[in-house]
Design an enzyme around this catalytic site. Structure first.
Site, PDB file in Angstrom:
ATOM      1  N   GLU A   1       0.837  -1.197   0.000  1.00  0.00           N
ATOM      2  CA  GLU A   1       0.000   0.000   0.000  1.00  0.00           C
ATOM      3  C   GLU A   1       0.872   1.247   0.000  1.00  0.00           C
ATOM      4  O   GLU A   1       1.902   1.311   0.669  1.00  0.00           O
ATOM      5  CB  GLU A   1      -0.872  -0.021   1.264  1.00  0.00           C
TER       6      GLU A   1
ATOM      7  N   LYS B 237     -10.226   3.043  -1.034  1.00  0.00           N
ATOM      8  CA  LYS B 237     -10.267   2.366   0.255  1.00  0.00           C
ATOM      9  C   LYS B 237     -11.507   2.771   1.057  1.00  0.00           C
ATOM     10  O   LYS B 237     -11.744   3.952   1.325  1.00  0.00           O
ATOM     11  CB  LYS B 237      -8.996   2.705   1.037  1.00  0.00           C
TER      12      LYS B 237
ATOM     13  N   CYS C 111      -5.553  -3.018   3.232  1.00  0.00           N
ATOM     14  CA  CYS C 111      -5.085  -2.932   4.613  1.00  0.00           C
ATOM     15  C   CYS C 111      -6.194  -3.065   5.652  1.00  0.00           C
ATOM     16  O   CYS C 111      -6.666  -4.167   5.930  1.00  0.00           O
ATOM     17  CB  CYS C 111      -4.308  -1.626   4.797  1.00  0.00           C
TER      18      CYS C 111
END
Length: 302
Positions: free
Chosen positions: A46, A149, A186
């Protein structure tokens, strides 16, 4: 795309530097190595453009437009090395949403325009208070899918939402040699609904691009939850974390019963690889038909 019964994949953890050009050189090197091992997909960490140790805002402050030099470099690497790339970048403008498994409109992905191009190397605050943390899937040199995200890392004293805007769409599923691959970023891995939303839409494997922060029990959490997302959805999981003084590495390739097929250490750059097997996946799903047996409704965003 033609279906293959076996898919070789690679996961490459490394330390993202402050220099975007240096990071592209690192990625090109691991892409070359992965392609030499017959991998068709390379998973990256990331925040690939730039990082600076414990400075949580550095990656966002060095965002570029999605049509800027860094993403153009990723596209070139994918085309030249003949491998699909997956990982996240911080960008000024969120790319347009993509249909699941489709490359439609991929040539016109959320362009930042001429002004954004000119501002590509300027600090974040000169343009906008918030950027997007965007997971890109690049195949044959083209962006075939993007995902902003959903779950921002506002935990363990961190405040990602101070510099990043949250996404508003479920993550996509893409086709790599006939395999349906879902994506997450994540902190998403802490929310089982994210992975379940991919599994019920047909994902064979789930890719996690991360910069998993070190701390008490954090490595345990990473191992536990990546395995849980695999076994509860009977999917392969390919999980890559940046490795640095701040982030744990410990990248993993996990089978559909939650077993670690390959895993990296916590201290240095490393690439791991494995071959996903469709017959093995089908056998697990016959033996453990949790997706067929589920009683709850499929996840939706609130």
């Amino acid at each position: 795309m033609a279906m293959t019964n076996r898919l070789t994949v690679a996961v490459a953890q490394f330390t993202v530097t402050q220099d975007p050009e240096r990071n592209l050189k690192i990625i090109d090197g691991v892409a070359k190595d992965a392609a030499a091992r017959s991998a068709r997909l390379l998973v990256l960490p990331e925040g690939l453009i730039a990082r600076d140790g414990d400075d949580d805002g550095f990656a966002a402050a060095h965002a570029q437009p999605v049509d800027g030099p860094f993403v153009q470099g990723l596209r070139r690497i994918s085309a030249e090395r003949g491998i699909a790339l997956m990982g996240t970048v911080h960008v000024f403008e969120a790319p347009d949403a993509k249909a699941e498994g489709s490359a439609e409109n991929a040539g016109d992905v959320g362009s930042g325009g001429d002004q954004a191009q000119e501002l590509g190397q300027e600090p974040l605050r000169a343009r906008s208070p918030l950027v997007s943390n965007v997971f890109l899937v690049i195949r044959d040199g083209e962006i075939i899918a993007s995902y902003c995200k959903l779950h921002l890392y506002d935990a363990f004293a961190a405040r990602e939402s101070d510099v990043v805007r949250p996404g508003a769409e479920l993550p996509p599923i893409v086709d790599i040699d006939g395999w349906k691959i879902g994506v997450m970023t994540c902190y998403d891995v802490r929310f089982p609904e994210t992975a379940r939303s991919l599994a019920v839409r047909g994902a064979d494997a789930i890719v996690v691009s991360a910069a998993w922060v070190r701390g008490a029990a954090k490595e345990y959490h990473w191992s536990l939850m990546t395995a849980a997302r695999a076994v509860e959805n009977t999917c392969y999981v390919l999980a890559c974390s940046e490795v640095s003084k701040r982030n744990i590495g410990c990248s993993r390739i996990i089978g559909p019963l939650g077993e670690a097929i390959a895993q990296a250490g916590d201290s240095e750059a490393e690439m791991i690889a494995a071959t996903l097997d469709r017959a093995a996946l089908a056998d697990v799903r016959r033996t453990l038909p949790v997706l067929d047996n589920r009683r709850f409704a499929d996840p939706v965003l609130r």
